[in-house]
Design a protein around this motif. Sequence first.
Motif, PDB file in Angstrom:
ATOM      1  N   ALA A  43       0.817  -1.226   0.000  1.00  0.00           N
ATOM      2  CA  ALA A  43       0.000   0.000   0.000  1.00  0.00           C
ATOM      3  C   ALA A  43       0.845   1.270   0.000  1.00  0.00           C
ATOM      4  CB  ALA A  43      -0.938  -0.001   1.206  1.00  0.00           C
ATOM      5  N   ASP A  44       2.123   1.156   0.369  1.00  0.00           N
ATOM      6  CA  ASP A  44       2.996   2.331   0.402  1.00  0.00           C
ATOM      7  C   ASP A  44       3.701   2.578  -0.928  1.00  0.00           C
ATOM      8  OD1 ASP A  44       2.428   2.841   3.106  1.00  0.00           O
ATOM      9  OD2 ASP A  44       3.907   1.353   3.737  1.00  0.00           O
ATOM     10  N   LYS A  45       3.651   1.592  -1.808  1.00  0.00           N
ATOM     11  CA  LYS A  45       4.322   1.713  -3.104  1.00  0.00           C
ATOM     12  C   LYS A  45       3.315   2.226  -4.125  1.00  0.00           C
ATOM     13  CE  LYS A  45       7.238  -1.034  -6.195  1.00  0.00           C
ATOM     14  NZ  LYS A  45       7.668  -2.411  -6.518  1.00  0.00           N
ATOM     15  N   ARG A  46       3.465   3.492  -4.511  1.00  0.00           N
ATOM     16  CA  ARG A  46       2.462   4.090  -5.389  1.00  0.00           C
ATOM     17  C   ARG A  46       3.089   5.143  -6.291  1.00  0.00           C
ATOM     18  NH1 ARG A  46      -0.273   7.351  -0.328  1.00  0.00           N
ATOM     19  NH2 ARG A  46       1.204   9.064  -0.297  1.00  0.00           N
ATOM     20  N   LEU A  47       2.457   5.351  -7.427  1.00  0.00           N
ATOM     21  CA  LEU A  47       2.802   6.457  -8.315  1.00  0.00           C
ATOM     22  C   LEU A  47       1.707   7.500  -8.172  1.00  0.00           C
ATOM     23  CD1 LEU A  47       3.835   4.641 -11.625  1.00  0.00           C
ATOM     24  CD2 LEU A  47       5.350   5.649  -9.928  1.00  0.00           C
ATOM     25  N   LYS A  48       2.105   8.754  -8.102  1.00  0.00           N
ATOM     26  CA  LYS A  48       1.134   9.840  -7.927  1.00  0.00           C
ATOM     27  C   LYS A  48       1.194  10.761  -9.132  1.00  0.00           C
ATOM     28  CE  LYS A  48       0.300  13.726  -4.743  1.00  0.00           C
ATOM     29  NZ  LYS A  48       0.810  14.372  -3.522  1.00  0.00           N
TER      30      LYS A  48
END
Length: 261
Positions: free
Chosen positions: A219-224
């Motif tokens: 859940a902490d690995k994301r592209l914004k």
Amino acid sequence: MKTHIKQTGENDCFSGKGHINLVTKMVVDEADQLVTCSMDDTVRFTSMTKKEYSASNLVKMDIQPKHVSVATGGLALAVCIGQVVLLKDQKKVFTLDSLDYEPEAGAIHPGGSTVAVGGADGKVRLYSVQGNTLKDEGKSVEAKGPVTDMAYSKDGAYLAVTDEKKVVTVFTVADDYSVKNDFYGHHAKVVTLAWSPDNEHFASGGMDMMVYVWTVNDADKRLKIPDAHRLHHVSGLAWLDAHTLVTTSHDASIKQWTLKF
């Protein structure tokens, strides 16, 4: 992350008489038909090859539909105001009404065995598909707030649900729909989501004009993508392949993003 926008605005148009009011949701089914629902109280099935609206491929709803989803075997699900309608081969075969909740969105499991319906009360109710009927077996799971959109991953392993409380919740289907992860980041109501073909990522778009691309297992690995559309919120998402995402908005633009994980 790069964005490609075709400056000419060139596109292929559908011919014939189409919807006469706002289209609220569209998906493509296994027969390569564009399935659309509209505030004109209809669901349409339009060939992506012929690109021509046809009066014979229109299903009239009793009440205004607001969400549509599809699965194998010619199944489609229309979520209407106060009503859920199962369709098969472009015909209404079963209707759930007199509900004790307001349905907001729905999804059919890719295998066609289960229908999930998200309500304004924050509950996701699970119905089993038995022949041409939906059976309520009293099974439900909880989102964090009123449901706005939902979709199963392409492989049917996960169900992702977005809500008004700015959260996306992913449930593991094989583990009795236990919560896999909650995804936080949006600053306003999340309104739309779409699964990547790799089943490991999904994108969400919100009223905050932002798009997030999430990793299911982290859940902490994301592209914004901040200010994906600067004049209006993100209204729709679609993946062309595992690294190419398309976003739409009420700002009348379509953007294509190349993602690098």
